[in-house]
Design a protein around this motif. Structure first.
Motif, PDB file in Angstrom:
ATOM      1  N   LEU A  24      38.152  35.861  32.724  1.00 45.69           N
ATOM      2  CA  LEU A  24      38.335  37.275  33.030  1.00 45.69           C
ATOM      3  C   LEU A  24      37.176  38.103  32.486  1.00 45.69           C
ATOM      4  O   LEU A  24      36.665  39.007  33.172  1.00 45.69           O
ATOM      5  CB  LEU A  24      39.654  37.761  32.441  1.00 45.69           C
ATOM      6  CG  LEU A  24      40.019  39.219  32.691  1.00 45.69           C
ATOM      7  CD1 LEU A  24      40.140  39.492  34.184  1.00 45.69           C
ATOM      8  CD2 LEU A  24      41.322  39.578  31.979  1.00 45.69           C
ATOM      9  N   SER A  27      34.184  37.635  34.657  1.00 46.51           N
ATOM     10  CA  SER A  27      34.314  38.411  35.894  1.00 46.51           C
ATOM     11  C   SER A  27      33.972  39.880  35.652  1.00 46.51           C
ATOM     12  O   SER A  27      33.289  40.511  36.476  1.00 46.51           O
ATOM     13  CB  SER A  27      35.732  38.285  36.447  1.00 46.51           C
ATOM     14  OG  SER A  27      36.039  36.940  36.738  1.00 46.51           O
ATOM     15  N   VAL A  28      34.441  40.427  34.530  1.00 48.10           N
ATOM     16  CA  VAL A  28      34.147  41.822  34.225  1.00 48.10           C
ATOM     17  C   VAL A  28      32.641  42.016  34.017  1.00 48.10           C
ATOM     18  O   VAL A  28      32.047  42.990  34.513  1.00 48.10           O
ATOM     19  CB  VAL A  28      34.938  42.273  32.983  1.00 48.10           C
ATOM     20  CG1 VAL A  28      34.508  43.668  32.548  1.00 48.10           C
ATOM     21  CG2 VAL A  28      36.431  42.244  33.264  1.00 48.10           C
ATOM     22  N   THR A  31      30.798  42.194  37.269  1.00 51.90           N
ATOM     23  CA  THR A  31      30.975  43.427  38.032  1.00 51.90           C
ATOM     24  C   THR A  31      30.212  44.607  37.448  1.00 51.90           C
ATOM     25  O   THR A  31      29.886  45.552  38.182  1.00 51.90           O
ATOM     26  CB  THR A  31      32.466  43.785  38.115  1.00 51.90           C
ATOM     27  OG1 THR A  31      32.990  43.937  36.790  1.00 51.90           O
ATOM     28  CG2 THR A  31      33.230  42.692  38.849  1.00 51.90           C
ATOM     29  N   TYR A  44      33.456  49.606  40.508  1.00 50.26           N
ATOM     30  CA  TYR A  44      34.817  50.112  40.339  1.00 50.26           C
ATOM     31  C   TYR A  44      34.974  51.494  40.974  1.00 50.26           C
ATOM     32  O   TYR A  44      36.069  51.837  41.434  1.00 50.26           O
ATOM     33  CB  TYR A  44      35.175  50.170  38.856  1.00 50.26           C
ATOM     34  CG  TYR A  44      35.284  48.804  38.227  1.00 50.26           C
ATOM     35  CD1 TYR A  44      36.470  48.081  38.302  1.00 50.26           C
ATOM     36  CD2 TYR A  44      34.201  48.224  37.579  1.00 50.26           C
ATOM     37  CE1 TYR A  44      36.582  46.822  37.731  1.00 50.26           C
ATOM     38  CE2 TYR A  44      34.296  46.961  37.015  1.00 50.26           C
ATOM     39  CZ  TYR A  44      35.483  46.269  37.093  1.00 50.26           C
ATOM     40  OH  TYR A  44      35.582  45.003  36.545  1.00 50.26           O
ATOM     41  N   VAL A 241      35.017  40.966  43.380  1.00 47.93           N
ATOM     42  CA  VAL A 241      35.420  40.547  42.033  1.00 47.93           C
ATOM     43  C   VAL A 241      36.007  41.722  41.263  1.00 47.93           C
ATOM     44  O   VAL A 241      36.994  41.579  40.530  1.00 47.93           O
ATOM     45  CB  VAL A 241      34.217  39.943  41.289  1.00 47.93           C
ATOM     46  CG1 VAL A 241      34.595  39.590  39.854  1.00 47.93           C
ATOM     47  CG2 VAL A 241      33.717  38.695  42.008  1.00 47.93           C
ATOM     48  N   SER A 244      39.472  42.140  42.377  1.00 46.22           N
ATOM     49  CA  SER A 244      40.320  41.085  41.831  1.00 46.22           C
ATOM     50  C   SER A 244      40.702  41.392  40.383  1.00 46.22           C
ATOM     51  O   SER A 244      41.868  41.216  39.986  1.00 46.22           O
ATOM     52  CB  SER A 244      39.590  39.742  41.910  1.00 46.22           C
ATOM     53  OG  SER A 244      39.293  39.404  43.241  1.00 46.22           O
ATOM     54  N   VAL A 245      39.727  41.852  39.593  1.00 46.68           N
ATOM     55  CA  VAL A 245      40.027  42.232  38.210  1.00 46.68           C
ATOM     56  C   VAL A 245      41.018  43.386  38.181  1.00 46.68           C
ATOM     57  O   VAL A 245      41.987  43.394  37.405  1.00 46.68           O
ATOM     58  CB  VAL A 245      38.724  42.610  37.473  1.00 46.68           C
ATOM     59  CG1 VAL A 245      39.031  43.174  36.085  1.00 46.68           C
ATOM     60  CG2 VAL A 245      37.813  41.398  37.347  1.00 46.68           C
ATOM     61  N   LEU A 248      44.535  42.195  38.928  1.00 44.38           N
ATOM     62  CA  LEU A 248      45.171  41.601  37.751  1.00 44.38           C
ATOM     63  C   LEU A 248      45.708  42.672  36.809  1.00 44.38           C
ATOM     64  O   LEU A 248      46.837  42.575  36.305  1.00 44.38           O
ATOM     65  CB  LEU A 248      44.178  40.706  37.016  1.00 44.38           C
ATOM     66  CG  LEU A 248      43.829  39.373  37.659  1.00 44.38           C
ATOM     67  CD1 LEU A 248      42.745  38.666  36.852  1.00 44.38           C
ATOM     68  CD2 LEU A 248      45.057  38.477  37.759  1.00 44.38           C
TER      69      LEU A 248
END
Length: 272
Positions: A24, A27-28, A31, A44, A241, A244-245, A248
């Motif tokens: 996770l 992934s952050v 991004t 974002y 991505v 997706s984050v 979650l």
């Protein structure tokens, strides 16, 4: 013995945290770290303005609420009835509820598609044809709710079965009936309050299933949130991505909200 197991417990929890949090965090970082620009949160910011984000997320939440309500309305009376009047049928119900785990999603979707083709071919001159059309409405495809109810059966059955094993259903119902309560009121006032934890667990699992389900919705041609994430992944990898984050985080927030509501209800009932 407890002191000896304590370090091992923390070690296992630490490994589990690394297993979930490291991907996770990667992934952050992917991004927000743009080569040549440094740290930026443009991915974002673009999520809200991207076409289809709000409608797909709202559709997934609507499908989740409808699925949770449908599967609980189906399974709670059935499980209570098994406990009270037909305990010998419990193995049969367990096998039926476990079938979605062994049927491949592709075969499941193929069966649904075959049934949906019956509408134009065999039912075009009957009132049921409009029912088939309404079930496939892209604004709210009720056929997905029916599919998700079937897929959620194994998880809801296990959650409710564990909750029912922890209480004496027969005594509760007989006590309510002896006080003059009809069957529906006995179920609502005597049984359901003692199943609050099991109901919340079933709702958790169903919510996570619906928000993350992709295969059935994609092959049937609908676009809830998981399908929308896949559709933008080919051309906008960083945005995909980021979504997706965010999905979650949204799922965790919803689950924590349900857990908080359940905790407040338990506290209020214990005080009362």
């Amino acid at each position: 013995m407890a002191r000896r197991l304590n370090p091992w417990r923390w070690a296992v929890l630490g490994l589990a945290a690394l297993y979930f949090l490291v991907p996770l965090a990667a992934s952050v970082v992917f991004t927000v770290d743009v080569p040549g620009q440094g740290v930026t949160f443009d991915a974002y910011r673009e999520i809200v303005s991207t076409a289809g984000f709000g409608s797909s997320l709202l559709l997934s939440l609507e499908l989740a609420l409808a699925t949770i309500a449908s599967v609980l309305l189906l399974m709670v009376p059935a499980m209570v009835a098994l406990r009270l009047g037909a305990p010998r049928l419990r193995p049969v119900v367990e096998v039926v509820c476990a079938l979605p785990l062994v049927v491949p999603p592709i075969a499941f979707v193929a069966g649904i598609s075959t049934v949906l083709k019956w509408g134009p071919e065999y039912l075009s001159r009957t009132p049921l044809f409009q029912t088939f059309v309404a079930a496939q409405n892209p604004d709210f495809p009720f056929v997905l709710v029916l599919a998700y109810v079937v897929m959620a059966l194994p998880f809801v059955h296990r959650a409710l079965d564990s909750g029912l094993r922890a209480i004496d259903v027969r005594t509760l119902v007989e006590a309510a009936r002896s006080c003059g309560a009809p069957w529906p009121q006995a179920l609502l006032r005597a049984v359901l309050p003692n199943l609050r934890g099991a109901l919340l667990n079933a709702a958790f699992l169903t919510l996570a299933l619906v928000l993350g389900e992709f295969t059935v919705a994609q092959l049937l041609g609908f676009q809830p949130f998981a399908v929308w994430i896949y559709s933008i992944g080919g051309s906008q990898a960083q945005l995909s991505v980021a979504v997706s984050v965010l999905s979650l985080l949204v799922t965790w927030v919803l689950l924590l909200t349900l857990a908080g509501v359940g905790g407040r209800n338990r506290t209020a009932s214990s005080r009362g």
